[in-house]
Design a protein around this motif. Structure first.
Motif, PDB file in Angstrom:
ATOM      1  N   LYS A  29     -12.135  -4.838   1.752  1.00 56.18           N
ATOM      2  CA  LYS A  29     -12.193  -3.674   2.623  1.00 56.18           C
ATOM      3  C   LYS A  29     -11.255  -2.584   2.097  1.00 56.18           C
ATOM      4  CE  LYS A  29     -12.712  -6.750   6.620  1.00 56.18           C
ATOM      5  NZ  LYS A  29     -12.152  -7.126   7.955  1.00 56.18           N
ATOM      6  N   PRO A  30     -11.482  -1.346   2.459  1.00 54.63           N
ATOM      7  CA  PRO A  30     -10.569  -0.280   2.005  1.00 54.63           C
ATOM      8  C   PRO A  30      -9.113  -0.548   2.377  1.00 54.63           C
ATOM      9  CG  PRO A  30     -12.580   0.676   2.855  1.00 54.63           C
ATOM     10  CD  PRO A  30     -12.666  -0.795   3.144  1.00 54.63           C
ATOM     11  N   GLU A  31      -8.886  -1.200   3.495  1.00 54.54           N
ATOM     12  CA  GLU A  31      -7.506  -1.484   3.902  1.00 54.54           C
ATOM     13  C   GLU A  31      -6.842  -2.563   3.052  1.00 54.54           C
ATOM     14  OE1 GLU A  31     -10.222  -1.457   5.869  1.00 54.54           O
ATOM     15  OE2 GLU A  31     -10.144  -3.043   7.403  1.00 54.54           O
ATOM     16  N   ASP A  32      -7.587  -3.170   2.151  1.00 57.47           N
ATOM     17  CA  ASP A  32      -6.997  -4.117   1.193  1.00 57.47           C
ATOM     18  C   ASP A  32      -6.436  -3.400  -0.028  1.00 57.47           C
ATOM     19  OD1 ASP A  32      -9.747  -6.288   1.914  1.00 57.47           O
ATOM     20  OD2 ASP A  32      -7.695  -6.483   2.671  1.00 57.47           O
ATOM     21  N   THR A  33      -6.664  -2.104  -0.112  1.00 58.48           N
ATOM     22  CA  THR A  33      -6.154  -1.330  -1.240  1.00 58.48           C
ATOM     23  C   THR A  33      -4.632  -1.377  -1.275  1.00 58.48           C
ATOM     24  OG1 THR A  33      -8.055   0.155  -1.281  1.00 58.48           O
ATOM     25  CG2 THR A  33      -5.990   0.975  -2.234  1.00 58.48           C
ATOM     26  N   ALA A  34      -4.092  -1.787  -2.423  1.00 61.84           N
ATOM     27  CA  ALA A  34      -2.642  -1.938  -2.571  1.00 61.84           C
ATOM     28  C   ALA A  34      -2.338  -2.398  -3.987  1.00 61.84           C
ATOM     29  CB  ALA A  34      -2.103  -2.966  -1.583  1.00 61.84           C
ATOM     30  N   VAL A  35      -1.066  -2.378  -4.313  1.00 57.93           N
ATOM     31  CA  VAL A  35      -0.603  -3.080  -5.507  1.00 57.93           C
ATOM     32  C   VAL A  35      -0.289  -4.505  -5.076  1.00 57.93           C
ATOM     33  CG1 VAL A  35       1.131  -3.232  -7.321  1.00 57.93           C
ATOM     34  CG2 VAL A  35       0.349  -0.981  -6.516  1.00 57.93           C
ATOM     35  N   TYR A  36      -0.856  -5.444  -5.775  1.00 59.91           N
ATOM     36  CA  TYR A  36      -0.668  -6.856  -5.460  1.00 59.91           C
ATOM     37  C   TYR A  36       0.340  -7.464  -6.431  1.00 59.91           C
ATOM     38  CZ  TYR A  36      -4.441  -6.833  -2.088  1.00 59.91           C
ATOM     39  OH  TYR A  36      -5.219  -6.579  -0.985  1.00 59.91           O
ATOM     40  N   ARG A  39       9.110 -19.038  -6.175  1.00 59.34           N
ATOM     41  CA  ARG A  39      10.428 -19.497  -5.738  1.00 59.34           C
ATOM     42  C   ARG A  39      10.459 -21.011  -5.809  1.00 59.34           C
ATOM     43  NH1 ARG A  39      11.211 -21.263  -0.372  1.00 59.34           N
ATOM     44  NH2 ARG A  39      13.283 -20.313  -0.398  1.00 59.34           N
ATOM     45  N   ALA A  40      11.636 -21.546  -5.904  1.00 60.34           N
ATOM     46  CA  ALA A  40      11.790 -22.992  -5.870  1.00 60.34           C
ATOM     47  C   ALA A  40      11.605 -23.466  -4.437  1.00 60.34           C
ATOM     48  CB  ALA A  40      13.168 -23.396  -6.369  1.00 60.34           C
ATOM     49  N   GLY A  41      10.940 -24.588  -4.265  1.00 59.34           N
ATOM     50  CA  GLY A  41      10.834 -25.191  -2.951  1.00 59.34           C
ATOM     51  C   GLY A  41       9.638 -24.738  -2.154  1.00 59.34           C
ATOM     52  N   VAL A  42       9.810 -24.671  -0.845  1.00 62.74           N
ATOM     53  CA  VAL A  42       8.706 -24.479   0.079  1.00 62.74           C
ATOM     54  C   VAL A  42       8.228 -23.033   0.125  1.00 62.74           C
ATOM     55  CG1 VAL A  42       9.504 -26.402   1.484  1.00 62.74           C
ATOM     56  CG2 VAL A  42      10.218 -24.065   2.072  1.00 62.74           C
ATOM     57  N   VAL A  43       7.037 -22.887   0.691  1.00 66.54           N
ATOM     58  CA  VAL A  43       6.450 -21.574   0.885  1.00 66.54           C
ATOM     59  C   VAL A  43       7.288 -20.758   1.855  1.00 66.54           C
ATOM     60  CG1 VAL A  43       4.507 -20.475   2.073  1.00 66.54           C
ATOM     61  CG2 VAL A  43       4.084 -22.233   0.343  1.00 66.54           C
ATOM     62  N   ALA A  44       7.390 -19.475   1.596  1.00 68.61           N
ATOM     63  CA  ALA A  44       8.047 -18.534   2.502  1.00 68.61           C
ATOM     64  C   ALA A  44       7.166 -17.301   2.618  1.00 68.61           C
ATOM     65  CB  ALA A  44       9.432 -18.159   1.987  1.00 68.61           C
ATOM     66  N   THR A  45       7.191 -16.671   3.778  1.00 68.18           N
ATOM     67  CA  THR A  45       6.406 -15.463   3.974  1.00 68.18           C
ATOM     68  C   THR A  45       7.260 -14.204   3.845  1.00 68.18           C
ATOM     69  OG1 THR A  45       6.713 -15.565   6.370  1.00 68.18           O
ATOM     70  CG2 THR A  45       4.758 -16.637   5.467  1.00 68.18           C
ATOM     71  N   ASN A  46       8.559 -14.385   3.733  1.00 61.74           N
ATOM     72  CA  ASN A  46       9.469 -13.258   3.537  1.00 61.74           C
ATOM     73  C   ASN A  46       9.667 -13.049   2.049  1.00 61.74           C
ATOM     74  OD1 ASN A  46      11.672 -11.516   3.284  1.00 61.74           O
ATOM     75  ND2 ASN A  46      12.626 -12.282   5.157  1.00 61.74           N
ATOM     76  N   GLY A  47       9.338 -11.872   1.588  1.00 63.38           N
ATOM     77  CA  GLY A  47       9.453 -11.598   0.168  1.00 63.38           C
ATOM     78  C   GLY A  47      10.861 -11.727  -0.368  1.00 63.38           C
ATOM     79  N   ALA A  70       0.848  -1.182   0.000  1.00 64.88           N
ATOM     80  CA  ALA A  70       0.000   0.000   0.000  1.00 64.88           C
ATOM     81  C   ALA A  70       0.888   1.238   0.000  1.00 64.88           C
ATOM     82  CB  ALA A  70      -0.903  -0.010   1.224  1.00 64.88           C
ATOM     83  N   PRO A  71       0.352   2.375  -0.443  1.00 63.42           N
ATOM     84  CA  PRO A  71       1.147   3.607  -0.477  1.00 63.42           C
ATOM     85  C   PRO A  71       1.703   3.950   0.900  1.00 63.42           C
ATOM     86  CG  PRO A  71      -0.886   3.880  -1.714  1.00 63.42           C
ATOM     87  CD  PRO A  71      -0.992   2.564  -1.036  1.00 63.42           C
ATOM     88  N   GLY A  72       2.992   4.201   0.959  1.00 62.15           N
ATOM     89  CA  GLY A  72       3.621   4.584   2.209  1.00 62.15           C
ATOM     90  C   GLY A  72       3.875   3.458   3.175  1.00 62.15           C
ATOM     91  N   LYS A  73       3.577   2.228   2.757  1.00 62.10           N
ATOM     92  CA  LYS A  73       3.763   1.078   3.650  1.00 62.10           C
ATOM     93  C   LYS A  73       4.733   0.087   3.038  1.00 62.10           C
ATOM     94  CE  LYS A  73      -0.732   1.352   5.936  1.00 62.10           C
ATOM     95  NZ  LYS A  73      -1.927   0.577   6.382  1.00 62.10           N
ATOM     96  N   GLU A  74       5.247  -0.791   3.882  1.00 65.25           N
ATOM     97  CA  GLU A  74       6.133  -1.827   3.397  1.00 65.25           C
ATOM     98  C   GLU A  74       5.334  -2.945   2.726  1.00 65.25           C
ATOM     99  OE1 GLU A  74       9.795  -1.389   6.618  1.00 65.25           O
ATOM    100  OE2 GLU A  74       8.617  -3.239   6.524  1.00 65.25           O
TER     101      GLU A  74
END
Length: 120
Positions: free
Chosen positions: A84-91, A96-104, A40-44
């Motif tokens: 919701k409005p708080e879902d507004t963002a660029v998606y 990646r190869a292998g398992v799921v990760a939550t760190n971009g 989202a704008p201004g957010k990580e």
């Protein structure tokens, strides 16, 4: 060359639904992790959902967002309900190869992003 192309974003009202799609080309990710992040704008940038054999989603979208994939199409989807409005963002789609990760930072492959705007 690996390419990820997102589609499906748009301007919707609170409570509406959208389905984002991400098509991968250049290699097959059928046994690997694909995910969605948003900024989202201004957010990580933040993790939204990811899937390898099963999906995981962030707590704030549980019950509203669902991630799925079609390996025959090398495509991952993000079904977003009750927006919701708080879902507004660029998606952004990521892979990646292998398992799921939550760190971009663990994902080497990224799409260009698709804008989702939810009006109140």
């Amino acid at each position: 060359q690996v390419q990820l192309v997102e589609s499906g974003g748009g301007l919707v009202q609170t409570g509406d639904s959208l389905r984002l799609s991400c098509v991968a080309s250049g290699r097959t990710f059928s046994g690997d992790a694909m995910g969605w992040f948003r900024q989202a704008p201004g957010k990580e940038r933040e993790f939204v959902a990811a899937i390898r054999w099963s999906g995981v989603v962030r707590d704030s979208v549980k019950g509203r967002f669902t991630i799925s994939r079609d390996n025959t199409k090398n495509t991952v989807y993000l079904q977003m309900n009750s927006l919701k409005p708080e879902d507004t963002a660029v998606y952004y789609c990521a892979a990646r190869a292998g398992v799921v990760a939550t760190n971009g930072n663990a994902y080497p492959y990224w799409g260009q992003g698709t804008q989702v705007t939810v009006s109140s």
